[in-house]
Write a protein that holds these residues in place. Structure first.
Motif, mmCIF file in Angstrom:
data_model
loop_
_atom_site.group_PDB
_atom_site.id
_atom_site.type_symbol
_atom_site.label_atom_id
_atom_site.label_comp_id
_atom_site.label_asym_id
_atom_site.label_seq_id
_atom_site.Cartn_x
_atom_site.Cartn_y
_atom_site.Cartn_z
ATOM 1 N N GLY A 57 -12.299 1.063 20.225
ATOM 2 C CA GLY A 57 -11.664 0.538 21.126
ATOM 3 C C GLY A 57 -9.884 1.151 21.167
ATOM 4 N N GLY A 58 -10.416 1.849 19.930
ATOM 5 C CA GLY A 58 -8.524 2.560 19.456
ATOM 6 C C GLY A 58 -8.766 4.583 20.151
ATOM 7 N N TYR A 59 -9.840 4.464 20.467
ATOM 8 C CA TYR A 59 -9.603 6.024 21.258
ATOM 9 C C TYR A 59 -9.563 6.251 21.904
ATOM 10 N N SER A 60 -8.682 7.710 22.440
ATOM 11 C CA SER A 60 -7.889 8.417 22.657
ATOM 12 C C SER A 60 -8.494 10.120 22.742
ATOM 13 N N GLY A 61 -8.492 10.784 23.632
ATOM 14 C CA GLY A 61 -8.227 12.196 24.212
ATOM 15 C C GLY A 61 -8.214 12.783 24.817
ATOM 16 N N LYS A 62 -8.217 13.941 24.945
ATOM 17 C CA LYS A 62 -7.461 14.977 25.758
ATOM 18 C C LYS A 62 -8.936 16.805 26.055
ATOM 19 N N ASN A 63 -9.506 16.859 26.936
ATOM 20 C CA ASN A 63 -9.598 18.104 27.335
ATOM 21 C C ASN A 63 -9.114 18.653 28.277
ATOM 22 N N ILE A 64 -8.898 20.263 28.301
ATOM 23 C CA ILE A 64 -8.277 21.815 28.352
ATOM 24 C C ILE A 64 -8.810 21.837 29.176
ATOM 25 N N VAL A 65 -8.612 22.011 30.721
ATOM 26 C CA VAL A 65 -9.040 22.945 31.775
ATOM 27 C C VAL A 65 -9.010 24.167 31.575
ATOM 28 N N SER A 66 -9.429 25.293 31.677
ATOM 29 C CA SER A 66 -9.044 26.379 32.263
ATOM 30 C C SER A 66 -8.864 27.136 33.325
ATOM 31 N N ILE A 67 -7.871 27.577 34.215
ATOM 32 C CA ILE A 67 -8.455 28.107 35.873
ATOM 33 C C ILE A 67 -8.436 29.102 36.256
ATOM 34 N N PHE A 68 -9.369 29.956 35.858
ATOM 35 C CA PHE A 68 -9.534 31.418 36.121
ATOM 36 C C PHE A 68 -8.987 31.456 38.375
ATOM 37 N N CYS A 69 -7.888 32.650 38.197
ATOM 38 C CA CYS A 69 -7.726 32.874 39.433
ATOM 39 C C CYS A 69 -7.448 33.713 39.655
ATOM 40 N N GLY A 70 -8.475 34.325 41.013
ATOM 41 C CA GLY A 70 -8.567 35.584 41.009
ATOM 42 C C GLY A 70 -7.750 36.839 41.144
ATOM 43 N N GLU A 71 -6.626 36.960 41.371
ATOM 44 C CA GLU A 71 -5.450 37.849 41.247
ATOM 45 C C GLU A 71 -5.104 38.083 39.471
ATOM 46 N N GLY A 72 -6.138 37.184 38.652
ATOM 47 C CA GLY A 72 -5.678 37.479 37.166
ATOM 48 C C GLY A 72 -4.512 36.403 36.493
ATOM 49 N N ARG A 73 -4.190 35.520 37.789
ATOM 50 C CA ARG A 73 -2.930 34.528 36.658
ATOM 51 C C ARG A 73 -3.972 33.417 35.811
ATOM 52 N N ASN A 74 -4.209 32.571 35.225
ATOM 53 C CA ASN A 74 -4.822 31.531 35.046
ATOM 54 C C ASN A 74 -3.351 30.228 34.474
ATOM 55 N N GLU A 75 -4.285 29.591 34.674
ATOM 56 C CA GLU A 75 -3.839 27.883 35.245
ATOM 57 C C GLU A 75 -4.500 27.052 34.094
ATOM 58 N N THR A 76 -3.723 26.195 33.740
ATOM 59 C CA THR A 76 -4.486 24.868 32.910
ATOM 60 C C THR A 76 -3.845 23.285 33.086
ATOM 61 N N LEU A 77 -4.889 22.418 33.389
ATOM 62 C CA LEU A 77 -4.952 21.783 33.266
ATOM 63 C C LEU A 77 -5.124 20.471 32.432
ATOM 64 N N ASN A 78 -4.252 19.472 31.795
ATOM 65 C CA ASN A 78 -4.678 18.370 30.791
ATOM 66 C C ASN A 78 -5.542 17.219 31.337
ATOM 67 N N ALA A 79 -6.662 16.972 31.264
ATOM 68 C CA ALA A 79 -7.575 15.720 31.240
ATOM 69 C C ALA A 79 -7.001 14.874 29.897
ATOM 70 N N THR A 80 -6.583 13.390 30.316
ATOM 71 C CA THR A 80 -6.399 12.760 28.945
ATOM 72 C C THR A 80 -6.903 11.405 29.282
ATOM 73 N N PHE A 81 -7.489 10.700 28.551
ATOM 74 C CA PHE A 81 -8.050 9.601 28.691
ATOM 75 C C PHE A 81 -8.404 8.764 27.512
ATOM 76 N N SER A 82 -8.507 7.702 27.681
ATOM 77 C CA SER A 82 -8.453 6.201 26.286
ATOM 78 C C SER A 82 -9.368 5.350 26.373
ATOM 79 N N TYR A 83 -9.687 4.532 25.875
ATOM 80 C CA TYR A 83 -10.240 3.526 26.222
ATOM 81 C C TYR A 83 -9.424 2.674 27.134
ATOM 82 N N PRO A 84 -10.296 1.942 27.591
ATOM 83 C CA PRO A 84 -10.955 1.833 28.553
ATOM 84 C C PRO A 84 -11.734 2.800 29.352
ATOM 85 N N PHE A 85 -11.597 3.947 29.706
ATOM 86 C CA PHE A 85 -12.100 5.214 30.345
ATOM 87 C C PHE A 85 -12.063 4.534 31.773
ATOM 88 N N ARG A 86 -11.253 3.837 32.235
ATOM 89 C CA ARG A 86 -11.102 4.084 33.619
ATOM 90 C C ARG A 86 -10.463 5.888 33.994
#
Length: 238
Positions: A34-63
């Protein structure tokens, strides 16, 4: 007399001791989920050598379908990406699991109060043990159902937040010159523990059902109807 009489002796017997164990395992079950919260970090590697980062934060009740992965009209890899959310909804199984755990926590407290203060009333009535047995058996079945449902729901959460899940969700990751991967995963150890405690509760409540059954009149009638073992049979009259 039907008044309260404090007696700690039932805690030394399986009937009371197992109920105390059930109270503790119920706390661990809903606390680890019931008290869970977590975050995945997504790395995006672009063709021209640039990198982007996204955060996927999710928690209970996991909608997960309500969790934004990309905000509206965000520029990533020189492309405008529309608002994107994670895919999936495990709220029903997670809330069912936590709900059963809370009910068991409350019932175990009430049962312990009866065992420690009103055991003289409990043992001298038919309704108390029979009601206790019926509810204990029903709760054991509920643990089987909710633990299985939550195990499946947790697997859905892991799949949706994994690298293949992110790639299938984010259209940008399907282009040829862009590579996406989850570079940092949320620690889901407590969620795994919650599933383990769910099945542990199943075993504990199922085992407790036997000791509660021994307090019912069904068990006493069964043994009172049997002839005494080792008792010599009286000779038939001639």
């Amino acid at each position: 007399m039907t008044g309260f009489r404090l007696n700690m002796a039932p805690l030394k017997e399986p009937l009371g001791f197992i109920k105390l164990v059930e109270w503790l395992t119920a706390i661990f079950a809903f606390g680890s989920c019931g008290g869970y919260s977590g975050k995945n970090i997504v790395s995006i590697f672009c063709g021209e050598g640039r990198n982007e980062t996204l955060n996927a934060t999710f928690s209970y009740p996991f909608r997960l379908s309500h969790v934004p992965l990309v905000e509206s009209n965000t520029t990533l890899c020189n492309r405008t990406v529309a608002s994107t959310h994670l895919v999936g909804d495990s709220a029903s199984s997670a809330e069912f699991f936590v709900g059963v755990a809370i009910v068991c926590f409350l019932y175990a407290m009430v049962a312990l109060l009866v065992y420690l203060g009103y055991m003289h009333v409990y043992k001298n009535s038919d309704f108390g043990p029979m009601f206790d047995f019926g509810l204990t058996a029903a709760i054991a079945f509920l643990w089987l159902v909710c633990s299985s449902a939550w195990a499946k729901g947790l697997q859905n959460v892991k799949d949706a937040t994994s690298t293949p899940g992110i790639i299938s969700t984010l259209a940008l990751c399907k282009t040829e010159d862009v590579t996406c991967e989850v570079s940092q995963f949320a620690n889901m150890r407590t969620l795994n523990v919650s599933v383990v405690f769910g099945y542990l509760n199943l075993l504990v409540w199922a085992g407790n059902a036997w000791f509660v059954y021994k307090e019912t009149r069904w068990h006493s009638q069964k043994y009172s109807a049997q002839p005494g073992s080792g008792r010599a049979q009286a000779p038939a009259p001639i």
